[in-house]
Write a protein that holds these residues in place. Structure first.
Motif, PDB file in Angstrom:
ATOM      1  N   GLU A  59      47.602   1.625  17.105  1.00  0.00           N
ATOM      2  CA  GLU A  59      48.037   0.228  17.158  1.00  0.00           C
ATOM      3  C   GLU A  59      46.998  -0.677  16.495  1.00  0.00           C
ATOM      4  N   LEU A  60      47.487  -1.624  15.729  1.00  0.00           N
ATOM      5  CA  LEU A  60      46.590  -2.557  15.040  1.00  0.00           C
ATOM      6  C   LEU A  60      46.081  -3.635  15.996  1.00  0.00           C
ATOM      7  N   PRO A  61      44.910  -4.205  15.693  1.00  0.00           N
ATOM      8  CA  PRO A  61      44.462  -5.370  16.465  1.00  0.00           C
ATOM      9  C   PRO A  61      45.511  -6.483  16.368  1.00  0.00           C
ATOM     10  N   GLU A  62      45.640  -7.254  17.432  1.00  0.00           N
ATOM     11  CA  GLU A  62      46.672  -8.306  17.479  1.00  0.00           C
ATOM     12  C   GLU A  62      46.537  -9.291  16.317  1.00  0.00           C
ATOM     13  N   THR A  63      45.308  -9.554  15.914  1.00  0.00           N
ATOM     14  CA  THR A  63      45.058 -10.546  14.862  1.00  0.00           C
ATOM     15  C   THR A  63      45.418 -10.040  13.461  1.00  0.00           C
ATOM     16  N   LEU A  64      45.792  -8.766  13.369  1.00  0.00           N
ATOM     17  CA  LEU A  64      46.107  -8.196  12.052  1.00  0.00           C
ATOM     18  C   LEU A  64      47.540  -7.682  11.954  1.00  0.00           C
ATOM     19  N   MET A  65      48.322  -7.972  12.967  1.00  0.00           N
ATOM     20  CA  MET A  65      49.712  -7.493  12.993  1.00  0.00           C
ATOM     21  C   MET A  65      50.501  -7.940  11.757  1.00  0.00           C
ATOM     22  N   THR A  66      50.332  -9.187  11.372  1.00  0.00           N
ATOM     23  CA  THR A  66      51.106  -9.709  10.236  1.00  0.00           C
ATOM     24  C   THR A  66      50.643  -9.119   8.905  1.00  0.00           C
ATOM     25  N   ASP A  67      49.428  -8.582   8.873  1.00  0.00           N
ATOM     26  CA  ASP A  67      48.896  -7.987   7.636  1.00  0.00           C
ATOM     27  C   ASP A  67      49.076  -6.470   7.607  1.00  0.00           C
ATOM     28  N   GLY A  68      49.650  -5.926   8.674  1.00  0.00           N
ATOM     29  CA  GLY A  68      49.742  -4.474   8.822  1.00  0.00           C
ATOM     30  C   GLY A  68      50.399  -3.754   7.657  1.00  0.00           C
ATOM     31  N   ALA A  69      51.548  -4.261   7.216  1.00  0.00           N
ATOM     32  CA  ALA A  69      52.292  -3.589   6.139  1.00  0.00           C
ATOM     33  C   ALA A  69      51.487  -3.569   4.840  1.00  0.00           C
ATOM     34  N   ARG A  70      50.858  -4.697   4.528  1.00  0.00           N
ATOM     35  CA  ARG A  70      50.068  -4.766   3.284  1.00  0.00           C
ATOM     36  C   ARG A  70      48.821  -3.889   3.369  1.00  0.00           C
ATOM     37  N   LEU A  71      48.190  -3.890   4.532  1.00  0.00           N
ATOM     38  CA  LEU A  71      46.994  -3.055   4.707  1.00  0.00           C
ATOM     39  C   LEU A  71      47.341  -1.571   4.629  1.00  0.00           C
ATOM     40  N   GLN A  72      48.476  -1.220   5.193  1.00  0.00           N
ATOM     41  CA  GLN A  72      48.911   0.181   5.134  1.00  0.00           C
ATOM     42  C   GLN A  72      49.181   0.602   3.688  1.00  0.00           C
ATOM     43  N   GLU A  73      49.827  -0.276   2.952  1.00  0.00           N
ATOM     44  CA  GLU A  73      50.125   0.018   1.541  1.00  0.00           C
ATOM     45  C   GLU A  73      48.833   0.176   0.736  1.00  0.00           C
ATOM     46  N   LEU A  74      47.874  -0.711   0.988  1.00  0.00           N
ATOM     47  CA  LEU A  74      46.581  -0.628   0.291  1.00  0.00           C
ATOM     48  C   LEU A  74      45.850   0.668   0.644  1.00  0.00           C
ATOM     49  N   THR A  75      45.904   1.025   1.908  1.00  0.00           N
ATOM     50  CA  THR A  75      45.228   2.249   2.370  1.00  0.00           C
ATOM     51  C   THR A  75      45.843   3.482   1.724  1.00  0.00           C
ATOM     52  N   GLU A  76      47.156   3.487   1.614  1.00  0.00           N
ATOM     53  CA  GLU A  76      47.842   4.622   0.987  1.00  0.00           C
ATOM     54  C   GLU A  76      47.489   4.727  -0.496  1.00  0.00           C
ATOM     55  N   LYS A  77      47.438   3.589  -1.158  1.00  0.00           N
ATOM     56  CA  LYS A  77      47.050   3.578  -2.580  1.00  0.00           C
ATOM     57  C   LYS A  77      45.599   4.028  -2.737  1.00  0.00           C
ATOM     58  N   LEU A  78      44.769   3.578  -1.810  1.00  0.00           N
ATOM     59  CA  LEU A  78      43.351   3.931  -1.861  1.00  0.00           C
ATOM     60  C   LEU A  78      43.154   5.435  -1.672  1.00  0.00           C
ATOM     61  N   ASN A  79      43.927   6.025  -0.781  1.00  0.00           N
ATOM     62  CA  ASN A  79      43.834   7.477  -0.563  1.00  0.00           C
ATOM     63  C   ASN A  79      44.184   8.246  -1.835  1.00  0.00           C
ATOM     64  N   GLN A  80      45.157   7.721  -2.558  1.00  0.00           N
ATOM     65  CA  GLN A  80      45.540   8.364  -3.821  1.00  0.00           C
ATOM     66  C   GLN A  80      44.410   8.234  -4.850  1.00  0.00           C
ATOM     67  N   LEU A  81      43.793   7.062  -4.898  1.00  0.00           N
ATOM     68  CA  LEU A  81      42.673   6.856  -5.826  1.00  0.00           C
ATOM     69  C   LEU A  81      41.491   7.756  -5.464  1.00  0.00           C
ATOM     70  N   LYS A  82      41.257   7.913  -4.171  1.00  0.00           N
ATOM     71  CA  LYS A  82      40.180   8.812  -3.715  1.00  0.00           C
ATOM     72  C   LYS A  82      40.432  10.224  -4.222  1.00  0.00           C
ATOM     73  N   MET A  83      41.678  10.652  -4.085  1.00  0.00           N
ATOM     74  CA  MET A  83      42.032  12.010  -4.489  1.00  0.00           C
ATOM     75  C   MET A  83      41.857  12.195  -5.997  1.00  0.00           C
ATOM     76  N   ILE A  84      42.298  11.210  -6.766  1.00  0.00           N
ATOM     77  CA  ILE A  84      42.158  11.284  -8.229  1.00  0.00           C
ATOM     78  C   ILE A  84      40.677  11.330  -8.613  1.00  0.00           C
ATOM     79  N   ALA A  85      39.867  10.522  -7.933  1.00  0.00           N
ATOM     80  CA  ALA A  85      38.423  10.509  -8.208  1.00  0.00           C
ATOM     81  C   ALA A  85      37.793  11.863  -7.874  1.00  0.00           C
ATOM     82  N   CYS A  86      38.242  12.470  -6.789  1.00  0.00           N
ATOM     83  CA  CYS A  86      37.736  13.801  -6.400  1.00  0.00           C
ATOM     84  C   CYS A  86      38.074  14.843  -7.464  1.00  0.00           C
ATOM     85  N   LEU A  87      39.319  14.828  -7.905  1.00  0.00           N
ATOM     86  CA  LEU A  87      39.775  15.798  -8.908  1.00  0.00           C
ATOM     87  C   LEU A  87      39.011  15.617 -10.214  1.00  0.00           C
ATOM     88  N   SER A  88      38.782  14.372 -10.571  1.00  0.00           N
ATOM     89  CA  SER A  88      38.045  14.074 -11.798  1.00  0.00           C
ATOM     90  C   SER A  88      36.600  14.561 -11.701  1.00  0.00           C
TER      91      SER A  88
END
Length: 261
Positions: A59-88
Motif C-alpha cells: 500500500e502506498l503512503p496516503e500522501t502519494l495515492m494520487t501519484d500512484g499510477a504515474r509512479l508505478q509506470e515510471l518504476t516499470e520503465k526504470l526496471n526496463q532501463l536497468k535491464m537494458i543497462a545490465c545487458l549492455s
C-alpha cells in the motif's frame, strides 16, 4: 491519520540512523555523541523507495495515492532501463574489445532488448526465457558485425557464456543488477538534491550511458512528481519528521544516559 505515510518515513529514519551508526564505527571516523539526521535526506530517501516499490502488493503512503499510477509506470520503465543497462554492460565486458568503435551494434542490441523486454513487469512475463532470447539475438548481431569486419565469429563457449550471463540477471543478488541498481539510485538521489533538475541534469554514472537519454527523461518526470508532492504535503511531512526525529533523538539520549550509568 497518515499511518502509512508515517511508517514510510519512519523506515527511512531508521535506515539513515543505521547508516550513520555504521559510518561512525568505521576506523578514522570522528566520534560524536549522537548522529544528527537531515530531514531532507530522510524524506528524499523515502521518495527513492518508491522506485523499488511493489505496487501490486504494498500500500502506498496516503500522501502519494494520487501519484500512484504515474509512479508505478515510471518504476516499470526504470526496471526496463536497468535491464537494458545490465545487458549492455555484460556485452561490453565480454565482447567490447572485439566490437570497439561500433556504436551501431550497441544501438541494434539495445533496440532488440527494448522490444523483447516490453511488458516485463507483467506477472505472466517469462523473464528468464526472454533474457535467453536476447542473449541468442545478441550473439547473432555480434557475429554478423565481426564477420563484416573480416573477423572470426564468437566461439560456442563465449556465446554460451554470454547467454548464460544474460539469463542469470533475473536471479536474486545478481552482482551486475545490484551494481546498475546502485548507480541508478545514486543518479536519482542526485536529481532530488538539485534545485531545478529540468535545467541542469546531473552526470550519468558509468554503465548507464546506453540509457542516458531515457534515464534523463524519466528522472525529470520523477523529480517533478516528487517536488510537487513536497510542495503540497510539505507541512505534513515536516510535522511527521519533527515527531520522528525528536523521538529518535530522545531515545538516543536515553540510551546514552543508561550506558554511562
Amino acid at each position: 491519520a497518515l499511518d502509512q505515510t508515517t511508517e514510510w518515513i519512519k523506515e527511512s529514519v531508521h535506515e539513515e540512523l543505521l547508516s550513520l551508526s555504521e559510518t561512525a564505527l568505521t576506523p578514522g571516523a570522528k566520534n560524536s555523541s549522537r548522529p544528527s539526521l537531515s530531514p531532507t535526506l530522510v524524506l528524499n530517501n523515502s521518495y527513492l523507495k518508491l522506485l523499488q516499490w511493489d505496487y501490486q502488493k504494498k500500500e502506498l503512503p496516503e500522501t502519494l495515492m494520487t501519484d500512484g499510477a504515474r509512479l508505478q509506470e515510471l518504476t516499470e520503465k526504470l526496471n526496463q532501463l536497468k535491464m537494458i543497462a545490465c545487458l549492455s554492460l555484460i556485452t561490453n565486458n565480454m565482447v567490447g574489445a572485439m566490437t570497439e568503435g561500433l556504436p551501431e551494434l550497441a544501438i541494434r542490441v539495445k533496440k532488440i532488448s527494448a522490444v523483447l523486454l516490453d511488458g516485463m513487469n507483467k506477472e505472466t512475463f517469462n523473464l528468464k526465457e526472454v533474457l535467453n532470447s536476447i542473449g541468442v539475438q545478441t550473439c547473432v548481431e555480434v557475429n554478423k558485425t565481426l564477420m563484416e569486419r573480416g573477423l572470426p565469429a564468437l566461439n560456442a563457449e563465449v556465446q554460451a557464456n554470454l547467454v548464460g550471463q544474460f539469463s542469470s540477471i533475473e536471479e536474486e543478488d545478481n552482482p551486475i543488477w545490484s551494481l546498475i541498481e546502485k548507480r541508478i539510485q545514486l543518479y536519482m538521489k542526485s536529481l532530488l538534491c538539485l534545485p531545478n533538475p529540468q535545467k541542469c541534469m546531473p552526470a550519468v554514472p558509468g554503465g548507464l550511458t546506453v540509457v542516458q537519454q531515457e534515464l534523463e527523461v524519466l528522472g525529470s518526470q520523477y523529480a517533478s512528481i516528487v517536488n510537487l508532492n513536497k510542495q503540497v504535503y510539505g507541512p505534513f511531512y515536516a510535522n511527521i519528521l519533527r515527531k520522528l526525529l525528536f523521538s529518535e533523538e530522545a531515545t538516543g539520549k536515553a540510551e546514552a544516559s543508561s550506558s554511562t550509568n
